[in-house]
Design a protein around this motif. Structure first.
Motif, mmCIF file in Angstrom:
data_model
loop_
_atom_site.group_PDB
_atom_site.id
_atom_site.type_symbol
_atom_site.label_atom_id
_atom_site.label_comp_id
_atom_site.label_asym_id
_atom_site.label_seq_id
_atom_site.Cartn_x
_atom_site.Cartn_y
_atom_site.Cartn_z
ATOM 1 N N GLY A 157 0.858 -1.204 0.000
ATOM 2 C CA GLY A 157 0.000 0.000 0.000
ATOM 3 C C GLY A 157 0.882 1.237 0.000
ATOM 4 N N GLY A 158 0.296 2.413 0.239
ATOM 5 C CA GLY A 158 1.063 3.662 0.189
ATOM 6 C C GLY A 158 2.147 3.717 1.251
ATOM 7 N N ALA A 159 1.752 3.682 2.519
ATOM 8 C CA ALA A 159 2.727 3.725 3.611
ATOM 9 C C ALA A 159 3.566 2.454 3.603
ATOM 10 C CB ALA A 159 2.006 3.869 4.950
ATOM 11 N N ASN A 179 0.409 -8.902 1.421
ATOM 12 C CA ASN A 179 -0.543 -7.952 0.839
ATOM 13 C C ASN A 179 -1.809 -8.688 0.438
ATOM 14 O OD1 ASN A 179 -0.201 -4.993 0.329
ATOM 15 N ND2 ASN A 179 -1.248 -5.591 -1.552
ATOM 16 N N ARG A 180 -2.954 -8.064 0.772
ATOM 17 C CA ARG A 180 -4.247 -8.668 0.462
ATOM 18 C C ARG A 180 -4.313 -9.028 -1.024
ATOM 19 N NH1 ARG A 180 -9.275 -4.848 1.632
ATOM 20 N NH2 ARG A 180 -8.125 -3.706 0.037
ATOM 21 N N THR A 181 -3.921 -8.081 -1.889
ATOM 22 C CA THR A 181 -3.864 -8.368 -3.325
ATOM 23 C C THR A 181 -2.442 -8.826 -3.628
ATOM 24 O OG1 THR A 181 -5.357 -6.501 -3.568
ATOM 25 C CG2 THR A 181 -4.415 -7.394 -5.604
ATOM 26 N N LYS A 184 -0.047 -7.189 -6.307
ATOM 27 C CA LYS A 184 0.608 -5.911 -5.979
ATOM 28 C C LYS A 184 1.889 -6.164 -5.178
ATOM 29 C CE LYS A 184 -2.202 -2.461 -4.578
ATOM 30 N NZ LYS A 184 -3.479 -1.932 -3.980
ATOM 31 N N ALA A 223 0.743 -1.954 8.179
ATOM 32 C CA ALA A 223 0.589 -0.793 7.296
ATOM 33 C C ALA A 223 -0.744 -0.884 6.554
ATOM 34 C CB ALA A 223 1.757 -0.709 6.314
ATOM 35 N N THR A 224 -1.686 -1.667 7.123
ATOM 36 C CA THR A 224 -3.055 -1.669 6.591
ATOM 37 C C THR A 224 -3.850 -0.644 7.408
ATOM 38 O OG1 THR A 224 -4.186 -3.201 8.090
ATOM 39 C CG2 THR A 224 -2.815 -4.195 6.370
ATOM 40 N N PRO A 225 -5.035 -0.256 6.933
ATOM 41 C CA PRO A 225 -5.823 0.690 7.740
ATOM 42 C C PRO A 225 -6.550 0.006 8.901
ATOM 43 C CG PRO A 225 -6.571 0.621 5.427
ATOM 44 C CD PRO A 225 -5.658 -0.528 5.631
ATOM 45 N N MET A 228 -7.838 1.684 12.393
ATOM 46 C CA MET A 228 -8.209 3.103 12.354
ATOM 47 C C MET A 228 -9.614 3.303 12.915
ATOM 48 S SD MET A 228 -6.665 4.367 8.711
ATOM 49 C CE MET A 228 -6.684 6.117 8.971
ATOM 50 N N THR A 250 1.390 1.185 12.418
ATOM 51 C CA THR A 250 1.499 2.560 11.883
ATOM 52 C C THR A 250 0.242 3.378 12.161
ATOM 53 O OG1 THR A 250 0.622 2.078 9.673
ATOM 54 C CG2 THR A 250 2.998 1.798 9.986
ATOM 55 N N VAL A 251 -0.849 2.681 12.528
ATOM 56 C CA VAL A 251 -2.083 3.390 12.865
ATOM 57 C C VAL A 251 -1.858 4.231 14.126
ATOM 58 C CG1 VAL A 251 -4.454 3.069 13.702
ATOM 59 C CG2 VAL A 251 -3.578 1.628 11.846
ATOM 60 N N GLY A 273 1.769 4.271 15.715
ATOM 61 C CA GLY A 273 2.330 5.087 14.635
ATOM 62 C C GLY A 273 2.633 6.533 14.979
ATOM 63 N N LEU A 277 4.851 9.392 12.813
ATOM 64 C CA LEU A 277 4.298 10.710 12.463
ATOM 65 C C LEU A 277 5.244 11.826 12.924
ATOM 66 C CD1 LEU A 277 1.681 12.207 11.456
ATOM 67 C CD2 LEU A 277 1.001 12.296 13.844
HETATM 68 P P1 NAP Z 1 -3.398 2.483 1.285
HETATM 69 O O1 NAP Z 1 -2.454 3.101 0.320
HETATM 70 O O2 NAP Z 1 -4.839 2.454 0.949
HETATM 71 O O3 NAP Z 1 -2.884 0.965 1.521
HETATM 72 C C1 NAP Z 1 -3.604 0.115 2.330
HETATM 73 C C2 NAP Z 1 -2.938 -1.259 2.382
HETATM 74 O O4 NAP Z 1 -3.667 -2.052 3.298
HETATM 75 C C3 NAP Z 1 -2.957 -2.022 1.052
HETATM 76 O O5 NAP Z 1 -1.855 -2.887 1.038
HETATM 77 C C4 NAP Z 1 -4.263 -2.797 1.157
HETATM 78 O O6 NAP Z 1 -4.257 -4.007 0.380
HETATM 79 C C5 NAP Z 1 -4.268 -3.165 2.618
HETATM 80 N N1 NAP Z 1 -5.599 -3.368 3.173
HETATM 81 C C6 NAP Z 1 -6.647 -2.506 3.171
HETATM 82 N N2 NAP Z 1 -7.681 -3.038 3.843
HETATM 83 C C7 NAP Z 1 -7.274 -4.274 4.268
HETATM 84 C C8 NAP Z 1 -7.898 -5.328 4.997
HETATM 85 N N3 NAP Z 1 -9.159 -5.204 5.429
HETATM 86 N N4 NAP Z 1 -7.177 -6.443 5.253
HETATM 87 C C9 NAP Z 1 -5.903 -6.593 4.808
HETATM 88 N N5 NAP Z 1 -5.266 -5.630 4.098
HETATM 89 C C10 NAP Z 1 -5.948 -4.488 3.847
HETATM 90 O O7 NAP Z 1 -3.315 3.174 2.716
HETATM 91 P P2 NAP Z 1 -2.111 4.042 3.349
HETATM 92 O O8 NAP Z 1 -2.297 5.458 2.999
HETATM 93 O O9 NAP Z 1 -0.816 3.385 3.036
HETATM 94 O O10 NAP Z 1 -2.428 3.898 4.905
HETATM 95 C C11 NAP Z 1 -2.254 2.641 5.543
HETATM 96 C C12 NAP Z 1 -2.059 2.841 7.032
HETATM 97 O O11 NAP Z 1 -0.838 3.536 7.259
HETATM 98 C C13 NAP Z 1 -3.154 3.664 7.687
HETATM 99 O O12 NAP Z 1 -3.521 3.028 8.875
HETATM 100 C C14 NAP Z 1 -2.486 5.002 8.000
HETATM 101 O O13 NAP Z 1 -2.993 5.595 9.162
HETATM 102 C C15 NAP Z 1 -1.058 4.545 8.231
HETATM 103 N N6 NAP Z 1 -0.063 5.629 8.041
HETATM 104 C C16 NAP Z 1 0.624 6.027 9.127
HETATM 105 C C17 NAP Z 1 1.577 7.032 9.002
HETATM 106 C C18 NAP Z 1 2.338 7.474 10.221
HETATM 107 O O14 NAP Z 1 3.074 8.463 10.147
HETATM 108 N N7 NAP Z 1 2.212 6.779 11.330
HETATM 109 C C19 NAP Z 1 1.843 7.626 7.758
HETATM 110 C C20 NAP Z 1 1.113 7.169 6.653
HETATM 111 C C21 NAP Z 1 0.148 6.168 6.803
HETATM 112 P P3 NAP Z 1 -4.615 -4.032 -1.180
HETATM 113 O O15 NAP Z 1 -3.332 -3.681 -1.880
HETATM 114 O O16 NAP Z 1 -5.059 -5.392 -1.419
HETATM 115 O O17 NAP Z 1 -5.692 -2.990 -1.384
#
Ligand code: NAP
Length: 307
Positions: A157-159, A179-181, A184, A223-225, A228, A250-251, A273, A277
């Motif tokens: 995912g992004g993070a 990773n769920r998918t 990717k 690093a999944t949501p 949250m 990271t949440v 997390g 941050l």
């Molecule tokens: P994102 O780009 O949407 O990526 C989400 C990832 O989680 C993808 O790999 C997705 O899999 C997977 N996912 C989503 N729902 C899932 C589920 N129900 N079961 C299993 N895997 C699942 O999101 P993001 O922006 O990276 O954010 C992800 C987390 O990082 C969030 O909790 C955010 O708060 C945290 N974060 C924290 C910081 C910090 O500074 N602490 C900074 C950035 C982000 P697929 O590829 O299959 O969709």
């Protein structure tokens, strides 16, 4: 020591138009911002304004609610409005890449930008999520990331991608992404192999496969949501964590996630997390001002809002 007042207002792209007069007139003038959609709950203004106040820098950091549609124009308006840079959050981190005049090697590999610096009217893109994560791990667990075998849940995912690339840059002894998918995950593993020559294993959330990966890992990163929202399950379901595991979620939701509870019950060391941050913000400050960030002041500001 002085601290700027809190910044509750959320600005819009219209405020940036025509040279951003509204920002110049603020006292101190706004010269840094976070762009996001949503952005109202971003903690970044609190930590950055505390740092600016501590260092006596005559600038304020504001939130601007920028949608995907308004993003490119809003970014282009920043130099004329006399901004030093900005941070980017959802949904702009990926979209920013082609809009930069230059992109750091790390941000390029991470495929995302969270920090923009404006120098001589040019936009320079960086990613401080990966280095911020590495600093958080060192601080929370007292061990360098480079010494740990890492399992990243949601690693593509992004993070997750920023964290996976950081682990590869640090040459962690083993890196596995769940990773769920799966496609990717395997695509990212292949890309890291080609570009950095580092081996990454990609797996799914299959219980048996995850169990084996857990047994072969020191650090587990969520690093999944999941976590949250209140009532979210742990991404590990009821899989077994051990006393020797380090668990980094990271949440940051101001409370405890199911994963952190699971880690505590198992006697594993765990952290939320918030430290990532904090450190990604400190590294952004260092990019903008070329000097070490006042980390303890930023930490105190974060503690106040995190409760
Ligand atoms: P994102 O780009 O949407 O990526 C989400 C990832 O989680 C993808 O790999 C997705 O899999 C997977 N996912 C989503 N729902 C899932 C589920 N129900 N079961 C299993 N895997 C699942 O999101 P993001 O922006 O990276 O954010 C992800 C987390 O990082 C969030 O909790 C955010 O708060 C945290 N974060 C924290 C910081 C910090 O500074 N602490 C900074 C950035 C982000 P697929 O590829 O299959 O969709």
């Amino acid at each position: 020591m002085s601290t700027h007042p809190k910044v509750p207002k959320v600005y819009t792209p219209k405020d940036l138009a025509g040279g951003g007069e509204i920002f110049r007139r603020l006292n101190p003038p706004a010269r840094l911002a976070i762009f996001g959609d949503p952005v109202a709950k971003s903690a970044s203004p609190f930590i950055q304004n505390a740092a600016l106040g501590e260092r006596g820098i005559d600038s304020k950091y504001v939130r601007v609610h920028v949608t995907a549609e308004d993003f490119s124009e809003s970014l282009a308006a920043l130099p004329k409005a006399d901004f030093l840079g900005c941070n980017l959050t959802m949904p702009h981190k990926l979209a920013a890449l082609p809009l930069m005049n230059s992109v750091s090697k790390e941000a390029n590999l991470m495929g995302a930008i969270n920090t923009v610096a404006i120098r001589d009217g040019k936009l320079e893109g960086f990613n401080t999520d990966g280095p911020g994560f590495a600093a958080a791990i060192k601080e929370e667990f007292g061990m360098p990331l480079s010494s740990l075998r890492v399992l990243i849940l949601g690693g593509a995912g992004g993070a997750g991608r920023a964290i996976t690339v950081q682990c590869a840059l640090e040459k962690c002894p083993s890196i596995t992404i769940a990773n769920r998918t799966l496609e990717k995950g395997t695509a990212l593993a292949e890309e890291i192999g080609k570009r950095l020559g580092v081996g990454v294993d990609a797996i799914t959330f299959d219980q048996e496969i995850l169990t084996k990966a857990l047994e072969a890992s020191d650090l587990i990163v969520n690093a999944t949501p999941l976590g949250m929202k209140e009532g979210d399950p742990s991404p590990l379901s009821d899989l077994h964590l051990g006393k020797n595991h380090l668990v980094y979620d990271t949440v940051y939701n101001g409370g405890t996630t199911a994963l952190i509870t699971q880690a505590r019950d198992a006697g594993s060391k765990s952290a939320s997390g918030l430290s990532m941050l904090l450190h990604q913000g400190a590294k952004a400050f260092e990019i903008w001002f070329g000097e070490p960030a006042p980390l303890e002041t930023m930490r105190e500001a974060l503690k106040k809002i995190a409760g």
